[in-house]
Design a protein around this motif. Structure first.
Motif, PDB file in Angstrom:
ATOM      1  N   GLY A  37      -6.949   2.337   0.784  1.00  0.00           N
ATOM      2  CA  GLY A  37      -7.651   1.562   1.352  1.00  0.00           C
ATOM      3  C   GLY A  37      -8.635   2.036   2.166  1.00  0.00           C
ATOM      4  O   GLY A  37      -9.874   1.805   2.239  1.00  0.00           O
ATOM      5  N   ALA A  49      -3.521  -0.647  -0.117  1.00  0.00           N
ATOM      6  CA  ALA A  49      -2.929  -1.963  -0.703  1.00  0.00           C
ATOM      7  C   ALA A  49      -2.215  -1.837  -1.811  1.00  0.00           C
ATOM      8  O   ALA A  49      -2.131  -0.852  -2.445  1.00  0.00           O
ATOM      9  CB  ALA A  49      -4.218  -2.524  -1.473  1.00  0.00           C
ATOM     10  N   VAL A  61      -0.991  -5.130   2.430  1.00  0.00           N
ATOM     11  CA  VAL A  61      -1.483  -4.054   2.956  1.00  0.00           C
ATOM     12  C   VAL A  61      -0.539  -3.573   3.797  1.00  0.00           C
ATOM     13  O   VAL A  61       0.055  -4.307   4.568  1.00  0.00           O
ATOM     14  CB  VAL A  61      -2.748  -4.546   3.984  1.00  0.00           C
ATOM     15  N   TRP A  88      -6.663  -7.788   1.010  1.00  0.00           N
ATOM     16  CA  TRP A  88      -7.148  -6.217   0.656  1.00  0.00           C
ATOM     17  C   TRP A  88      -7.763  -5.587   1.816  1.00  0.00           C
ATOM     18  O   TRP A  88      -8.637  -5.990   2.562  1.00  0.00           O
ATOM     19  CB  TRP A  88      -8.352  -6.368  -0.253  1.00  0.00           C
TER      20      TRP A  88
END
Length: 198
Positions: A37, A49, A61, A88
């Motif tokens: 991420g 993620a 997350v 996300w």
């Protein structure tokens, strides 16, 4: 990061050591889908993620802290809004010393930005006066967000000042904006198209 039928792995790669043994350091592995991420400015925190809860379409997350001696990373915190709602990771704040992470969530039935500090344990929902799906980016100063709003096949760009929460509509031609990026001088580059323009 990489994912296949055997699971997922996320690595941190030292660019000045590419091609040398040990340049890529495994920081996460799981049989469920996951993606890399974001990496914090000081390169101590990594956001991924993951779908350890079983839904790759609606991930959670996790933020990991890297050890200075190359040992196993430690989990700092997880952010998950429950089944059917994804979160996300986008990017850590560009401000030096900040541990704030920009994420996108679906808590209110559409995608919206959220600033989460996994170290301090704080969350700040960014709720601009918009009706559509949104994407967001940090301005290089870390003082504002650039927000792309997609609603009824129209795109609008807003600058949201994080101190005042004021959302300023940026002048753009009518059409579709697919991507955007704020620049250090305050300007914004964006990828735009229109069916009515040649």
């Amino acid at each position: 990061g990489r994912s296949d039928s055997d699971g997922a792995e996320v690595f941190v790669v030292e660019l000045d050591r590419v091609g040398q043994p040990g340049a890529g350091r495994l920081v996460y592995a799981n049989e469920q889908f996951a993606t890399a991420g974001a990496l914090s400015v000081d390169e101590r925190l990594v956001a991924i993620a993951h779908s350890e809860h079983g839904d790759a379409q609606k991930p959670a997350v996790r933020v990991l802290q890297l050890s200075a001696d190359g040992g196993e990373p430690t989990a700092v915190a997880d952010l998950w809004d429950g089944h059917g709602r994804g979160v996300w990771p986008i990017a850590f704040s560009p401000r030096a010393g900040s541990t704030e992470l920009l994420v996108v969530h679906e808590r209110h039935g559409r995608s919206q930005p959220l600033i989460w500090d996994p170290v301090a344990g704080t969350e700040r929902e960014i709720d601009p006066p918009m009706s559509g799906e949104t994407r967001a980016w940090w301005y290089p100063s870390g003082e504002a967000l650039l927000v792309l709003n997609q609603y009824r096949a129209r795109s609008e760009l807003y600058r949201i000042d994080l101190d005042t929460a004021v959302a300023t509509l940026l002048p753009t031609p009518r059409g579709a904006i697919d991507d955007a990026e704020p620049r250090p001088d305050g300007t914004v580059d964006y990828l735009w198209s229109s069916a009515t323009a040649a």
